[in-house]
Scaffold this active site. Structure first.
Site, PDB file in Angstrom:
ATOM      1  N   GLY A 100     -11.192  34.966  32.089  1.00  0.00           N
ATOM      2  CA  GLY A 100     -11.006  35.309  30.664  1.00  0.00           C
ATOM      3  C   GLY A 100     -11.616  36.630  30.272  1.00  0.00           C
ATOM      4  N   GLY A 102     -14.158  38.476  29.333  1.00  0.00           N
ATOM      5  CA  GLY A 102     -15.610  38.310  29.243  1.00  0.00           C
ATOM      6  C   GLY A 102     -16.270  39.448  28.486  1.00  0.00           C
ATOM      7  N   ARG A 103     -15.631  40.579  28.508  1.00  0.00           N
ATOM      8  CA  ARG A 103     -16.184  41.694  27.728  1.00  0.00           C
ATOM      9  C   ARG A 103     -15.076  42.532  27.119  1.00  0.00           C
ATOM     10  NH1 ARG A 103     -18.388  46.090  31.862  1.00  0.00           N
ATOM     11  NH2 ARG A 103     -16.914  45.754  33.530  1.00  0.00           N
ATOM     12  N   LYS A 122     -13.426  47.260  24.904  1.00  0.00           N
ATOM     13  CA  LYS A 122     -14.050  46.812  26.158  1.00  0.00           C
ATOM     14  C   LYS A 122     -15.528  47.149  26.084  1.00  0.00           C
ATOM     15  CE  LYS A 122     -13.526  47.029  31.166  1.00  0.00           C
ATOM     16  NZ  LYS A 122     -12.683  47.507  32.258  1.00  0.00           N
ATOM     17  N   ARG A 192      -9.037  50.197  24.214  1.00  0.00           N
ATOM     18  CA  ARG A 192      -7.834  50.305  25.046  1.00  0.00           C
ATOM     19  C   ARG A 192      -6.600  49.910  24.236  1.00  0.00           C
ATOM     20  NH1 ARG A 192      -9.282  47.143  30.619  1.00  0.00           N
ATOM     21  NH2 ARG A 192      -9.300  45.245  29.363  1.00  0.00           N
ATOM     22  N   ARG A 199      -2.126  39.050  31.697  1.00  0.00           N
ATOM     23  CA  ARG A 199      -2.235  39.239  33.157  1.00  0.00           C
ATOM     24  C   ARG A 199      -1.592  38.072  33.902  1.00  0.00           C
ATOM     25  NH1 ARG A 199      -7.590  41.898  33.049  1.00  0.00           N
ATOM     26  NH2 ARG A 199      -7.734  42.654  30.913  1.00  0.00           N
ATOM     27  N   ASP A 269      -6.323  38.508  38.185  1.00  0.00           N
ATOM     28  CA  ASP A 269      -6.709  38.675  36.777  1.00  0.00           C
ATOM     29  C   ASP A 269      -6.662  40.157  36.378  1.00  0.00           C
ATOM     30  OD1 ASP A 269      -8.960  38.433  38.711  1.00  0.00           O
ATOM     31  OD2 ASP A 269     -10.134  39.240  37.065  1.00  0.00           O
ATOM     32  N   ASN A 270      -6.449  41.029  37.362  1.00  0.00           N
ATOM     33  CA  ASN A 270      -6.332  42.458  37.055  1.00  0.00           C
ATOM     34  C   ASN A 270      -4.910  42.960  37.257  1.00  0.00           C
ATOM     35  OD1 ASN A 270      -9.042  42.620  36.430  1.00  0.00           O
ATOM     36  ND2 ASN A 270      -9.659  43.256  38.482  1.00  0.00           N
ATOM     37  N   ASP A 279      -7.493  47.562  33.952  1.00  0.00           N
ATOM     38  CA  ASP A 279      -8.882  47.321  34.378  1.00  0.00           C
ATOM     39  C   ASP A 279      -9.371  48.354  35.394  1.00  0.00           C
ATOM     40  OD1 ASP A 279      -9.075  45.294  32.640  1.00  0.00           O
ATOM     41  OD2 ASP A 279      -9.642  43.753  34.085  1.00  0.00           O
TER      42      ASP A 279
HETATM   43  P1  AMP Z   1     -13.449  42.443  36.717  1.00  0.00           P
HETATM   44  O1  AMP Z   1     -13.846  42.319  38.144  1.00  0.00           O
HETATM   45  O2  AMP Z   1     -14.081  43.603  35.998  1.00  0.00           O
HETATM   46  O3  AMP Z   1     -11.986  42.412  36.533  1.00  0.00           O
HETATM   47  O4  AMP Z   1     -14.039  41.176  35.959  1.00  0.00           O
HETATM   48  C1  AMP Z   1     -13.823  39.847  36.360  1.00  0.00           C
HETATM   49  C2  AMP Z   1     -14.230  38.926  35.263  1.00  0.00           C
HETATM   50  O5  AMP Z   1     -15.594  39.128  34.917  1.00  0.00           O
HETATM   51  C3  AMP Z   1     -13.448  39.083  33.974  1.00  0.00           C
HETATM   52  O6  AMP Z   1     -13.283  37.802  33.425  1.00  0.00           O
HETATM   53  C4  AMP Z   1     -14.358  39.914  33.126  1.00  0.00           C
HETATM   54  O7  AMP Z   1     -14.131  39.733  31.764  1.00  0.00           O
HETATM   55  C5  AMP Z   1     -15.733  39.431  33.541  1.00  0.00           C
HETATM   56  N1  AMP Z   1     -16.782  40.431  33.352  1.00  0.00           N
HETATM   57  C6  AMP Z   1     -16.977  41.569  34.054  1.00  0.00           C
HETATM   58  N2  AMP Z   1     -18.037  42.240  33.591  1.00  0.00           N
HETATM   59  C7  AMP Z   1     -18.543  41.522  32.564  1.00  0.00           C
HETATM   60  C8  AMP Z   1     -19.642  41.678  31.667  1.00  0.00           C
HETATM   61  N3  AMP Z   1     -20.451  42.724  31.732  1.00  0.00           N
HETATM   62  N4  AMP Z   1     -19.829  40.735  30.737  1.00  0.00           N
HETATM   63  C9  AMP Z   1     -19.024  39.665  30.653  1.00  0.00           C
HETATM   64  N5  AMP Z   1     -17.996  39.442  31.467  1.00  0.00           N
HETATM   65  C10 AMP Z   1     -17.748  40.364  32.419  1.00  0.00           C
HETATM   66 MG    MG Z   2     -10.762  42.481  35.079  1.00  0.00          MG
END
Ligand code: AMP
Ligand code: MG
Length: 523
Positions: A100, A102-103, A122, A192, A199, A269-270, A279
């Protein structure tokens, strides 16, 4: 700032009834309402006026307090309610369950010039999907996302866009190399923009929970809003949807391979359902052409997401999407056929793309061999991909390939020119013989071919070390280089003589430098 709000995602899809940010499994809902965190001391660093134009925001408005407030989550757009999306994903080949936003926090969808745009912050704070993390982003990764998404757009690669880059004024704790050396860094927020941020993982999460009702609602929504030519609510329509997503994904990957972009974290997810590059994390650009290269140190053992593996991974990710959509289609053979076609189409489209990079207009049976031989020769000694293809346009088809001087046109691409002797030189010579002979079969004169090659072989890319130089300056509050490179990358195919200094190989200091050739997921 007057934006025409047109929220369709939240209007048509089920919401999470809980509205706090407590981390939890969110069932039977496509999103959770959530508010951005109030930044301590927001400050705009840069705004993209071209993206603003897409949204109907005037250039003068970009410097206003109202704009700053919205792109940093300090104030909400009138009559809107921000939300985080629920999705899952396969990370590095394994099902990771619910992930989901997350940020990422979606501010709203807006309509301008008959086009729909979702605005998403973001790094604006926690959501129910933040898991163990803080929902924040640091300046270095935000600069990389802001600049690269715009650079990719101007290169003609499908991508999400970036409206703005701002400091939050908050400090963010990060351990860049995950080696126990955490430090506080400047927090930043990027706004963004994309037609949609949905996704593959948005579909996978409902399929994994056997929640076919929500899966169907999301698929119908996506088709109606983003693939309006497809008739929804039929198995045939869902299959057509999958086929179109596969085609869009293929087009995106061909473009990545063309410009030497390595995404670095092609988890499902990306992967955008619209075939947009999404992403920007530990991505990188090929310097020396090397099919085994990945910038992502988190992936350095298996190099799953290396340059040469991107097409295969796209296909693997599409297989996961096919599995997720299966309950709506129930025709494994038809889905497999589409995946099979992806492979075949990739080969022929890749060859066409390489023909364009080589300046070949006609199709000749020998072209596949010309391309595979080149791929091998490029890897005999470190050869800069961008400089090689750009300068290749300077070879005349009447050039006689008999002495070392035939390499003059492209020798700037060699990182170790002293290695180009003996068998390496011989192999280059053989390839140039094949190439010039092939060019002689083309009707196009040299000058015309050069013009066409320059339109697909960029002169300026966001080289890994350039991004790092920008980050070093920005960390000290100096944004001159950031502004300059943002402008430069708006015309990556133009000569731009005054910017010649950026058409160079990676300097030696950047070879094994963190942030240049080594990037982790820490951001
Ligand atoms: P990513 O590898 O950046 O695509 O992130 C994978 C997952 O981790 C996604 O659900 C992001 O929303 C979450 N995520 C990455 N960095 C953070 C963060 N600093 N705080 C909260 N969620 C994060
Ligand atoms: Mg991501």
């Amino acid at each position: 700032m007057k934006l025409k709000i047109k929220n369709t995602f939240t209007k048509h899809l089920p919401a999470d009834p809980i509205t706090d940010t407590k981390r939890r499994e969110v069932a039977r809902a496509c999103f959770s309402y959530v508010n951005p965190k109030l930044p301590l001391q927001p400050k705009l660093i840069h705004a993209s006026d071209d993206v603003a134009k897409l949204l109907g925001i005037a250039k003068e408005e970009l410097q206003t307090k109202a704009f700053l407030n919205i792109v940093t989550g300090t104030a909400l757009i009138d009559n809107t309610r921000p939300y985080a999306m629920c999705y899952g994903g396969h990370q590095f080949g394994h099902w990771a369950g619910q992930l989901g936003d997350g940020r990422a926090i979606n501010l709203a969808e807006i309509e301008y010039n008959m086009q729909r745009w979702a605005l998403q912050l973001k790094g604006a704070g926690e959501t129910p999907y933040s898991r163990t993390a803080d929902g924040l982003a640091v300046l270095r990764s935000s600069i990389r996302e802001h600049l690269c998404s715009e650079a990719m757009h101007y290169l003609g690669v499908p991508t999400t866009r970036s409206l703005s880059l701002a400091l939050s004024g908050n400090k963010v704790l990060r351990d860049v190399l995950y080696n126990g050396n955490a430090n506080y860094e400047k927090g930043a927020i990027v706004c963004r923009v994309a037609a949609s941020f949905i996704r593959f993982g948005n579909f996978e999460i409902f399929a994994s929970r056997q929640d076919v009702k929500t899966l169907k609602a999301l698929t119908d929504y996506t088709i109606n809003e983003h693939y309006p030519n497809i008739i929804t609510n039929t198995k045939f329509g869902y299959l057509e949807f999958f086929k179109t997503v596969a085609e869009n994904t293929l087009n995106m990957i061909i473009n990545w391979q063309r410009v030497g972009f390595v995404h670095g974290v092609m988890n499902t997810d990306n992967m955008s359902i619209l075939g947009l590059t999404i992403d920007y994390g530990p991505y990188g650009w090929l310097e020396a052409y090397d099919v085994n290269w990945t910038p992502n140190t988190t992936d350095n053992q298996f190099k799953r997401y290396r340059y040469g593996n991107q097409p295969k991974i796209a296909l693997w990710n599409l297989l996961q999407l096919a599995n997720a959509l299966y309950p709506l289609i129930e025709d494994a053979e038809a889905l497999e056929q589409i995946l099979h076609d992806f492979n075949i189409d990739y080969k022929s489209k890749y060859l066409d793309m390489m023909r364009s990079k080589l300046g070949l207009q006609d199709k000749n049976e020998s072209d596949a061999e010309l391309v595979t031989t080149l791929e091998k020769v490029l890897q005999l000694t470190e050869t800069d991909m961008t400089i090689f293809f750009r300068n290749l346009a300077n070879i005349s088809k009447t050039r006689i390939i008999d002495d070392e001087a035939f390499l003059d046109a492209i020798k700037d691409a060699f990182y170790k020119p002293q290695h180009v002797t003996g068998t390496i030189l011989k192999q280059w010579q053989n390839w140039f013989l094949l190439y010039t002979n092939r060019l002689k079969k083309e009707a196009l004169p040299d000058a015309e071919r050069k013009r066409k090659m320059n339109a697909v072989n960029p002169k300026y890319i966001l080289r890994n070390y350039i991004a790092q130089l920008i980050i070093n300056d920005a960390d000290k509050g100096n944004y001159t280089l950031l502004n300059k490179i943002h402008t430069l990358l708006k015309n990556p195919y133009n000569e731009q003589e005054e910017h010649q200094e950026w058409f160079v190989k990676r300097p030696e200091w950047a070879r094994n430098k963190v942030g240049c050739s080594m990037l982790s997921c820490s951001s």
